[in-house]
Design an enzyme around this catalytic site. Structure first.
Site, short mmCIF file in Angstrom:
data_model
loop_
_atom_site.label_atom_id
_atom_site.label_comp_id
_atom_site.label_asym_id
_atom_site.label_seq_id
_atom_site.Cartn_x
_atom_site.Cartn_y
_atom_site.Cartn_z
CB CYS A 92 -24.45 -40.10 -19.83
SG CYS A 92 -25.87 -40.70 -18.99
CB CYS B 105 -24.14 -41.51 -14.49
SG CYS B 105 -25.30 -40.64 -13.49
#
Lengths: 390, 125
Positions: B102, B33
């Site tokens: 995120c 990520c």
């Protein structure tokens, strides 16, 4: 603070000579090129001179140049224009996995309209797989669109090889030459293309203007309807000042091409060499030699691109993490994914795109800044030294 | 794109590093990520006496890590567990929407460190 701009793949400053060439068309020579009086004739004359200039630069005829608002519109007109006009012959299009979003999203749109698109893979240097391309061609393929040079990793594609294949199969070939113009030779006959997209603001011209080259006899459908401007292929009063600026930028780029390319190649190779010598765990993305003279794309293990970019920005250095178009999304770059990088490697990538006015001193300043910033972020990283991301 | 306070914590991050013999360590995120965070804590009498971090990630990831170390020190474990992702973002003067999911991992990291501490305590007992 010192300001160093090394993001010329995003855009470039307009050359003062280009500004001079544009200025008369705002106030004294403001005419509409469709008007019959002398004001209009002045505008027409500027328009047609500009068309000749741009055409001559790429080895085309003036009537094969359609002025547009830029690279994105040119790409849309090329791909949709060929698709709509030739759908009686077939509805299959071939492109590559590393195209600019202006091609990829146009293709995705056409898929929704019932066209079929094959996305051909590239190798780890970003060069298109010719065998796969050949296998992808079908009887109903109407267009191949492969970019001349990639905007993120700078890899130059073998367009003339693709042209042989396209000619053999009577398929139109389009190339997006937005990044290559002014950096390497762009000639429509040497490349063997039927359509070619250009943009002004990547070569020290103004934003909001570009062109599509359309080889004589290519069947294309207009997307904007209205007056009979641009050979009925792009309606709307021509942006004379922008077009005159674009033509001047093309003329200057032609004059300087050999010197500029040599200078930028030296800077590029010096930058890559010095970074590799002074920082561990760095890799170059894209082809080592078959790449644009001004493109450097480096991946630094254990750290993330945006934080590098922010620290460099504080030191007055403007670079990018990928293409400016995708930097506001969090997805890893589709180009870096296509050349086989894992997301964690993509995240540590920086794109440095040099310009003709960058200097060796600036390169040294950037290398020093990178050493400091990379060291600082690696000291903060929980994975530095603990695992290899390669 | 970032608030002044985010840029302050990003460019002068507080409490960077590892704590030797930490009482608890929280590891969250993953490099796929683009964000990974380790939070290290020292606990005395149920109070966080030291909090440090190491982070791989964007400006927001580093700033939230730094911010939470300041927010957490001196708090009881229960108070620290109440700190949410939104609290951290608010304390920083807001984060861009795209970063809220995120890169705003610090509250999760702190929680993971406290859980790790509690697990270790249970094993000792």
């Amino acid at each position: 603070m010192k300001q160093i701009y090394m993001d010329h793949g995003a855009t470039t400053p307009v050359d003062p000579l280009v500004v001079d060439a544009m200025l008369p068309y705002f106030t004294e020579k403001f005419g509409n090129a469709s008007s019959l009086h002398s004001f209009g004739q002045e505008a027409t004359s500027a328009l047609e001179q500009s068309r000749q200039q741009v055409a001559a630069s790429i080895g085309a005829k003036p009537e094969e140049i359609i002025f547009t608002s830029g690279g994105t519109e040119s790409n849309n007109l090329a791909v949709k224009g060929v698709a709509y006009r030739n759908s009686d012959k077939g509805k299959h299009i071939i492109t590559s996995t590393i195209e600019h979003p202006a091609i990829l999203n146009t293709c995705a749109y056409l898929e929704k309209e019932g066209f079929e698109v094959t996305y051909v893979a590239v190798d780890s240097d970003g060069i298109i797989d010719m065998d796969e391309l050949k296998k992808a061609t079908r009887d109903d393929t109407i267009l191949i669109s492969v970019m001349h040079a990639n905007n993120e990793i700078g890899t130059i594609q073998p367009i003339s090889d693709i042209s042989k294949l396209a000619k053999e199969k009577s398929i139109y070939l389009h190339t997006d030459a937005v990044q290559s113009l002014g950096k390497i030779s762009v000639n429509v006959d040497e490349l063997g293309v039927d359509l070619l997209s250009l943009s002004s603001h990547k070569i020290h011209g103004p934003k909001g203007v570009g062109a599509l080259y359309v080889r004589k006899g290519t069947l294309l459908q207009a997307l904007a309807h209205g007056g009979s401007h641009e050979h009925r292929m792009r309606a709307g009063t021509e942006n004379i000042s922008g077009i005159a600026g674009f033509a001047k930028a093309v003329a200057l780029a032609d004059e300087r091409l050999v010197d500029d390319a040599k200078h930028m190649t030296q800077l590029r190779d010096s930058l890559i060499g010095k970074v590799m010598d002074s920082i561990d765990d760095v890799e170059l993305s894209g082809h080592p030699t078959n790449r644009l003279p001004n493109n450097v794309n480096l991946r630094f293990s254990f750290i993330e691109g945006e934080s590098m970019l922010l620290f460099l920005d504080m030191k007055g250095i403007a670079i990018s993490t990928g293409s400016a178009c995708s930097s506001k999304s969090l997805e890893p770059s589709h180009v870096l994914t296509a050349i086989g990088l894992r997301p964690e490697d993509s995240h540590g990538s920086l794109r440095i795109t040099l310009g003709k006015d960058n200097t060796h001193e600036e390169v040294d300043y950037v290398v020093d800044a990178l050493v400091e910033v990379v060291g600082r972020l690696r000291a903060m990283s929980p994975i530095a030294g603990k695992m290899s991301l390669k | 794109m970032y608030s002044e306070k985010v840029m302050d914590h990003f460019s002068n991050p507080r409490n960077v590093g590892e704590i030797e013999n930490a009482d608890g360590v929280g590891e969250v995120g993953n490099p796929t990520c683009g964000d990974m965070m380790n939070i290290y804590i020292k606990v005395e009498d149920n109070i966080l006496t030291d909090v440090k971090f190491k982070t791989f990630g964007c400006g927001a990831a580093i700033a939230t890590s730094s911010m939470i170390t300041e927010m957490a020190v001196g708090k009881t474990l229960e108070e620290a567990l109440d700190i949410t992702r939104n609290d951290v973002a608010e304390e920083l003067g807001g984060l861009p929407q795209v970063k809220m999911h995120c890169s705003n991992l610090a509250a999760d990291g702190l929680r993971a460190a406290i859980e790790d501490y509690r697990n270790k305590q249970n094993i000792k007992k």
